[in-house]
Design an enzyme around this catalytic site. Structure first.
Site, PDB file in Angstrom:
ATOM      1  N   SER A 163      90.798  53.095   7.210  1.00 52.30           N
ATOM      2  CA  SER A 163      90.187  51.782   7.362  1.00 52.30           C
ATOM      3  C   SER A 163      88.940  51.659   6.480  1.00 52.30           C
ATOM      4  CB  SER A 163      89.901  51.542   8.844  1.00 52.30           C
ATOM      5  OG  SER A 163      89.811  50.173   9.087  1.00 52.30           O
ATOM      6  N   LYS A 194      88.407  52.950   2.508  1.00 51.10           N
ATOM      7  CA  LYS A 194      87.780  52.300   1.339  1.00 51.10           C
ATOM      8  C   LYS A 194      86.761  53.272   0.728  1.00 51.10           C
ATOM      9  CE  LYS A 194      87.437  48.090   4.259  1.00 51.10           C
ATOM     10  NZ  LYS A 194      88.705  47.457   4.378  1.00 51.10           N
ATOM     11  N   TRP A 209      96.491  42.541   8.724  1.00 44.50           N
ATOM     12  CA  TRP A 209      95.117  42.243   8.296  1.00 44.50           C
ATOM     13  C   TRP A 209      94.773  43.046   7.031  1.00 44.50           C
ATOM     14  CZ3 TRP A 209      91.741  38.636   8.768  1.00 44.50           C
ATOM     15  CH2 TRP A 209      90.370  38.861   8.650  1.00 44.50           C
ATOM     16  N   HIS A 237      97.230  49.354  13.199  1.00 43.70           N
ATOM     17  CA  HIS A 237      96.090  49.923  12.479  1.00 43.70           C
ATOM     18  C   HIS A 237      95.576  51.157  13.226  1.00 43.70           C
ATOM     19  CE1 HIS A 237      92.779  49.466   9.671  1.00 43.70           C
ATOM     20  NE2 HIS A 237      91.916  49.587  10.665  1.00 43.70           N
TER      21      HIS A 237
HETATM   22  C1  GTR Z   1      87.803  45.491  10.245  1.00 43.90           C
HETATM   23  C2  GTR Z   1      87.618  45.131   8.812  1.00 43.90           C
HETATM   24  C3  GTR Z   1      88.528  45.966   7.962  1.00 43.90           C
HETATM   25  C4  GTR Z   1      88.524  47.434   8.337  1.00 43.90           C
HETATM   26  C5  GTR Z   1      88.336  47.686   9.811  1.00 43.90           C
HETATM   27  C6  GTR Z   1      87.864  49.080  10.198  1.00 43.90           C
HETATM   28  O1  GTR Z   1      87.036  44.720  11.078  1.00 43.90           O
HETATM   29  O2  GTR Z   1      87.895  43.779   8.657  1.00 43.90           O
HETATM   30  O3  GTR Z   1      88.217  45.766   6.599  1.00 43.90           O
HETATM   31  O4  GTR Z   1      87.586  48.125   7.626  1.00 43.90           O
HETATM   32  O5  GTR Z   1      87.415  46.845  10.378  1.00 43.90           O
HETATM   33  O6  GTR Z   1      87.207  49.765   9.439  1.00 43.90           O
HETATM   34  O7  GTR Z   1      88.127  49.459  11.312  1.00 43.90           O
END
Ligand code: GTR
Length: 420
Positions: free
Chosen positions: A259, A263, A350, A400
């Site tokens: 997540s 990045k 997402w 996710h």
């Molecule tokens: C979300 C965000 C994503 C991702 C995620 C995370 O809210 O929109 O880009 O990074 O968090 O890191 O859990």
């Protein structure tokens, strides 16, 4: 007749639940706008990149500088005063299944100044240095395993209630993210696992870049490092420690992040070529996913929700993705020719799993120039049909998350590349 109707109703409900919090974003492939990706194999002046030497000696540096300037921000070099202390070691940890080490990484000469703690589990019988997975964690090192000897984090923790930004960990959080960490499997397969808490490097909230490692760099401008670049920088400092540890084969460190930390892992792997394998787990917007697709999370949305993640220049691309001089396939190309694995999850719309796949596919042009295969396919494989070439990819079923399925594929990928 009833079954299809019920299935249809169920999937509408599931879709509504998944998207309920985030209305107003596109989840329809048919509505992805047409776009033209910038060419990794053309110099900024438009001339073609013709040879591996053109890429390695000149174009790679251009692309890296574009990402630093327009997306993540410039970070300082390794501090001269960086130093480490081994805080604890137990050669008979986890009922004899592991050697555990905990080390402090001090970012300055001052042991009271910014620092992070690194937790390491190694196979107990390490006749020779072992390859290691390095992966940052979201909740403190003590959350990745119920092991009572892991030092409880004393750093900032993510908000537990509205308006709370400076929460501290308690014993109750020990082991709470263990389901995301396949520690036993990693050790059984002969690898070590190193982890650091991302909040040690930079607390994840917008404070105008005063806390965490940002305080080491007084000269800020619109191109300076945001939090993703700070976490990435911290991962390089973790590797600096691993290079000093005789139990570790520091030429074989696979960096994995999930997540937002996916990045950060991609940017760390792009900027620091010592990382031998780089793995992105559900990294999405600002990670593996192509920004120009505007599918799920968008540049504007991420800059609005998380104003501290990127540098200030990146906001120029809010609702203006086509003006970006890069797209995320070029971030992935910066990993070349090293092995890269991109993983997505079917329900994680997402993060735009298709955009993550396409990005990995388009990075292939640089891998091929450098004599590697890239992903080697032109169409996204079916769910849980992993592709493993120099670039790997899978689409996991489910949401996710990081699951054992993901870890087992990363272990397979490392085995394949490291001939194990
Ligand atoms: C979300 C965000 C994503 C991702 C995620 C995370 O809210 O929109 O880009 O990074 O968090 O890191 O859990």
């Amino acid at each position: 007749m009833r079954l299809p109707t019920m299935l249809c109703a169920a999937s509408v409900l599931a879709a509504a639940a998944a998207f309920a919090q985030r209305p107003g974003f596109n989840y329809d492939e048919a509505k992805v706008p047409s776009y033209k990706l910038p060419n990794p194999l053309a110099f900024n002046n438009g001339e073609p990149v013709r040879s591996p030497a053109d890429w390695t000696n000149r174009r790679r540096a251009e692309v890296l500088a574009l990402f630093a300037e327009h997306v993540y921000g410039r970070a300082p070099a390794r501090p001269e005063e960086l130093h480490f202390d081994l805080l604890e070691q137990d050669d008979n940890a986890l009922d004899g299944k592991a050697r555990r080490k905990q080390a402090a990484v001090y970012f300055t000469a001052d042991k009271q100044g910014p620092r992070m703690e690194l937790l390491l589990y190694l196979p107990p019988e390490t006749a020779k240095p072992v390859p290691v997975f390095l992966a940052p964690n979201f909740g403190g090192n003590h959350t990745i395993h119920p092991d009572p000897a892991i030092r409880l984090s004393t750093s900032w923790m993510r908000a537990q209630g509205a308006g709370v930004v400076d929460h501290r960990a308690t014993e109750a959080s020990r082991g709470t993210s263990a389901g995301r960490w396949a520690v036993d499997k990693i050790l059984e397969r002969g690898y070590g696992l190193a982890t650091v808490y991302y909040g040690d490097i930079d607390p994840d909230f917008d404070d105008g870049f005063q806390n965490g490692v940002h305080q080491l760099d007084a000269s800020r401008d619109s191109g300076s490092w945001g939090s993703l670049a700070a976490w990435a920088w911290g991962l390089s400092r973790a590797l600096d420690y691993l290079e000093t540890d005789a139990d570790i084969d520091s030429g074989r460190v696979a960096l994995m992040g999930h997540s937002r930390l996916g990045k950060a892992a991609l940017w760390a792997g792009a900027a620091d070529e010592r990382f031998a394998i780089v793995i992105s787990n559900d990294s999405g917007c600002g990670g593996a996913a192509l920004s120009r697709r505007r599918f799920g999370e968008t540049v504007k949305r991420i800059n609005t929700s998380f104003p501290h993640w990127f540098n200030d220049n990146f906001t120029a691309y809010n609702d203006n993705e086509d003006a970006l001089p890069v797209d995320q396939h070029m971030l992935l190309a910066l990993i070349a020719p090293r092995p890269l694995y991109v993983a997505g999850a079917k329900e994680d719309l997402w993060a735009d799993p298709n955009g993550e796949f396409l990005s990995a596919m388009h990075a292939g042009a640089v891998y091929e120039l450098l004599g590697e295969k890239g992903l080697g396919v032109a169409r996204r494989p079916a769910v849980e049909q992993p592709i493993m070439n120099t670039v790997g990819y899978h689409l996991r079923k489910g949401k996710h998350d990081v699951t054992e399925y993901d870890w087992l594929r990363y272990l397979d990928f490392a085995d394949m590349h490291w001939g194990r």
